[in-house]
Scaffold this active site. Structure first.
Site, short mmCIF file in Angstrom:
data_model
loop_
_atom_site.label_atom_id
_atom_site.label_comp_id
_atom_site.label_asym_id
_atom_site.label_seq_id
_atom_site.Cartn_x
_atom_site.Cartn_y
_atom_site.Cartn_z
N SER A 138 34.15 0.75 27.34
CA SER A 138 35.31 1.48 27.84
C SER A 138 34.98 1.97 29.24
O SER A 138 33.81 2.21 29.57
CB SER A 138 35.61 2.68 26.94
OG SER A 138 36.54 3.54 27.56
N TYR A 151 32.29 9.86 22.24
CA TYR A 151 32.88 8.57 22.60
C TYR A 151 32.26 8.02 23.88
O TYR A 151 31.80 6.88 23.92
CB TYR A 151 34.40 8.73 22.75
CG TYR A 151 35.14 7.45 22.99
CD1 TYR A 151 35.48 6.60 21.93
CD2 TYR A 151 35.52 7.06 24.28
CE1 TYR A 151 36.17 5.41 22.15
CE2 TYR A 151 36.20 5.87 24.50
CZ TYR A 151 36.53 5.05 23.44
OH TYR A 151 37.21 3.88 23.67
#
Ligand code: NAD
Length: 252
Positions: A138, A151
């Site tokens: 990401s 995350y």
């Protein structure tokens, strides 16, 4: 064409689209997902279009599940050409409120899961003369909004894991790359009971240098490219698919 592809988290969202995209190209697609309803729905969709697909219930953070999923893939199709490590989750809360169990869960699914699927798939790729692994990271590996520590850390870990695997597995002709998507709108790609039209504004689109928010197809097409012969010189790389958001400088 005729390739055997495993897509983790292939039931919903970006993985749902990746699975269908590879199936359309003639691949045999194993959908490894924790959500049976979503996984079976996508398997049936692919079959209804004349494709070949198999759903295997898998929690990528559990070693027994991953071993079982790899065994079932080999029993059904006899080899593994491509692994797309796409399954991923986030966590709520802040550093002040978030229980450590949530940190562990995110790291276990996103980072441990990616390593573990690679670990159990790699021997089959080696025995078959090579393969391709793609890890979905990401842009949050590189930049943050507040309160995303588990995350972001898991995705940064995936970037480092990718170059490490690329070197270790290079001797067995296995290429390993990551893709870092930016904002990808997945609301239309949920299981049918939960799918809905995206509620995007003009502002959402225009803040992207590319002029629009991303779609699962943008990531699926990047996967197709990285798995193709045309990408045979690319390994250990991270491909950013974010419409230019991470290179845009912002002054207020
Ligand atoms: P999603 O929530 O729509 O879909 C994720 C899928 O993974 C679901 O089918 C879910 O059941 C499955 N899954 C969750 N935990 C699992 C587990 N333990 N084992 C197996 N499967 C599991 O998410 P998405 O937006 O499609 O994201 C897919 C990947 O792309 C994730 O790794 C995510 O971090 C990454 N990503 C998404 C975006 C975005 O904007 N959507 C941006 C950057 C990166």
């Amino acid at each position: 064409n005729g390739k055997v592809v495993i897509v983790t988290g292939g039931g919903q969202g970006i993985g749902r689209c990746i699975a269908r995209t590879f199936a359309e190209k003639g691949a045999k697609v194993v959908i490894a997902d924790i959500d049976d309803e979503a996984g079976i729905e996508n398997e049936e969709y692919i079959k209804s279009k004349g494709g070949d697909s198999l759903f295997v219930h898998t929690d990528v953070s559990l070693e027994e599940d991953v071993k079982n999923m790899v065994d079932k893939t080999i029993k059904a199709y006899g080899k593994i050409d491509i692994l797309i490590n796409n399954a991923g989750i986030g966590a709520g809360g802040t550093i002040y409120t978030r229980p450590m169990e949530e940190w562990d869960r995110v790291i276990n699914v996103n980072l441990r899961g990616t390593y573990m699927c690679s670990k159990y798939v790699a021997p089959h790729m080696r025995d078959n003369g090579g393969g391709v692994i793609i890890n979905i990271a990401s842009t949050r590996a590189f930049m943050s909004e507040p309160h995303t520590e588990p995350y972001s850390a898991s995705k940064g870990g995936i970037i480092a894991l990718t170059h490490s695997l690329a070197i270790s597995l290079s001797y067995d002709k296995i290429r390993v790359n990551s893709i870092s998507p930016g904002w990808i709108e997945v609301s239309e790609w949920k299981k049918s009971r939960e799918a809905k039209k995206p509620q995007l504004t003009e502002e959402d689109h225009l803040q992207h240098p590319a002029g629009r928010v991303g779609k699962p197809e943008d990531v699926a097409n990047a996967c197709l490219f990285l798995c193709s012969e045309e990408a045979s010189f690319i390994t250990g790389a991270n491909l950013i698919v974010d419409g230019g958001m991470t290179v845009k400088m912002i002054y207020v």
